[in-house]
Design a protein around this motif. Sequence first.
Motif, mmCIF file in Angstrom:
data_model
loop_
_atom_site.group_PDB
_atom_site.id
_atom_site.type_symbol
_atom_site.label_atom_id
_atom_site.label_comp_id
_atom_site.label_asym_id
_atom_site.label_seq_id
_atom_site.Cartn_x
_atom_site.Cartn_y
_atom_site.Cartn_z
ATOM 1 N N MET A 1 8.343 31.603 19.877
ATOM 2 C CA MET A 1 7.780 32.368 18.793
ATOM 3 C C MET A 1 8.457 33.736 18.685
ATOM 4 O O MET A 1 8.741 34.194 17.595
ATOM 5 N N LEU A 2 8.718 34.356 19.822
ATOM 6 C CA LEU A 2 9.395 35.650 19.783
ATOM 7 C C LEU A 2 10.820 35.507 19.254
ATOM 8 O O LEU A 2 11.317 36.372 18.541
ATOM 9 N N GLY A 3 11.481 34.426 19.598
ATOM 10 C CA GLY A 3 12.822 34.180 19.068
ATOM 11 C C GLY A 3 12.822 34.057 17.558
ATOM 12 O O GLY A 3 13.745 34.526 16.884
ATOM 13 N N PHE A 4 11.801 33.438 17.017
ATOM 14 C CA PHE A 4 11.672 33.308 15.572
ATOM 15 C C PHE A 4 11.495 34.675 14.924
ATOM 16 O O PHE A 4 12.078 34.957 13.879
ATOM 17 N N ILE A 5 10.699 35.524 15.554
ATOM 18 C CA ILE A 5 10.488 36.876 15.030
ATOM 19 C C ILE A 5 11.783 37.674 15.098
ATOM 20 O O ILE A 5 12.129 38.408 14.170
ATOM 21 N N TYR A 6 12.527 37.549 16.187
ATOM 22 C CA TYR A 6 13.769 38.309 16.349
ATOM 23 C C TYR A 6 14.837 37.890 15.345
ATOM 24 O O TYR A 6 15.671 38.696 14.961
ATOM 25 N N THR A 7 14.836 36.646 14.909
ATOM 26 C CA THR A 7 15.847 36.209 13.944
ATOM 27 C C THR A 7 15.653 36.843 12.578
ATOM 28 O O THR A 7 16.611 36.945 11.811
ATOM 29 N N PHE A 8 14.448 37.265 12.265
ATOM 30 C CA PHE A 8 14.221 37.904 10.975
ATOM 31 C C PHE A 8 14.854 39.282 10.898
ATOM 32 O O PHE A 8 15.216 39.742 9.835
ATOM 33 N N LYS A 9 14.951 39.969 12.013
ATOM 34 C CA LYS A 9 15.462 41.325 11.964
ATOM 35 C C LYS A 9 16.955 41.417 12.264
ATOM 36 O O LYS A 9 17.469 42.494 12.490
ATOM 37 N N VAL A 10 17.655 40.296 12.253
ATOM 38 C CA VAL A 10 19.096 40.299 12.467
ATOM 39 C C VAL A 10 19.773 40.843 11.212
ATOM 40 O O VAL A 10 19.681 40.264 10.144
ATOM 41 N N PHE A 11 20.375 41.965 11.338
ATOM 42 C CA PHE A 11 21.131 42.542 10.237
ATOM 43 C C PHE A 11 22.567 42.788 10.657
ATOM 44 O O PHE A 11 23.505 42.381 9.977
ATOM 45 N N ASP A 12 22.725 43.458 11.778
ATOM 46 C CA ASP A 12 24.040 43.919 12.194
ATOM 47 C C ASP A 12 25.013 42.788 12.464
ATOM 48 O O ASP A 12 26.170 42.853 12.054
ATOM 49 N N ILE A 13 24.557 41.740 13.099
ATOM 50 C CA ILE A 13 25.456 40.629 13.421
ATOM 51 C C ILE A 13 25.942 39.948 12.149
ATOM 52 O O ILE A 13 27.134 39.672 11.995
ATOM 53 N N VAL A 14 25.039 39.675 11.237
ATOM 54 C CA VAL A 14 25.408 39.014 9.984
ATOM 55 C C VAL A 14 26.339 39.894 9.161
ATOM 56 O O VAL A 14 27.351 39.435 8.631
ATOM 57 N N TYR A 15 26.020 41.169 9.088
ATOM 58 C CA TYR A 15 26.806 42.071 8.242
ATOM 59 C C TYR A 15 28.195 42.316 8.821
ATOM 60 O O TYR A 15 29.184 42.334 8.088
ATOM 61 N N VAL A 16 28.297 42.483 10.122
ATOM 62 C CA VAL A 16 29.594 42.770 10.740
ATOM 63 C C VAL A 16 30.470 41.517 10.815
ATOM 64 O O VAL A 16 31.661 41.561 10.517
ATOM 65 N N MET A 17 29.891 40.404 11.190
ATOM 66 C CA MET A 17 30.689 39.189 11.403
ATOM 67 C C MET A 17 31.128 38.539 10.097
ATOM 68 O O MET A 17 32.258 38.067 9.997
ATOM 69 N N THR A 18 30.249 38.475 9.118
ATOM 70 C CA THR A 18 30.586 37.725 7.911
ATOM 71 C C THR A 18 30.624 38.572 6.662
ATOM 72 O O THR A 18 31.154 38.132 5.643
ATOM 73 N N GLY A 19 30.030 39.752 6.696
ATOM 74 C CA GLY A 19 29.946 40.550 5.476
ATOM 75 C C GLY A 19 29.146 39.837 4.416
ATOM 76 O O GLY A 19 29.423 39.915 3.230
ATOM 77 N N VAL A 20 28.146 39.107 4.820
ATOM 78 C CA VAL A 20 27.254 38.273 4.017
ATOM 79 C C VAL A 20 27.967 37.022 3.516
ATOM 80 O O VAL A 20 27.477 36.288 2.693
#
Length: 74
Positions: A1-20
Amino acid sequence: MLGFIYTFKVFDIVYVMTGVGPINSTEVLSTLAFRYSFTDFQFNLGAATANILFVILLLISLVYLRMIKKDEVI
């Protein structure tokens, strides 16, 4: 459940790695709120998206806390 919550706040990894990503394929709510606010300058949509993300995480957190509380009582 905590892992599910943490995936919602992922911003930096998505933005840096793929640029959306190509054609917004890796866009999540946090990057959508960022794009609305700071790229498109539609602050009302950015704030609304951030509030929706907050409400979703609040509801999930309340469910998690109830599950933990049940375990402590037993």
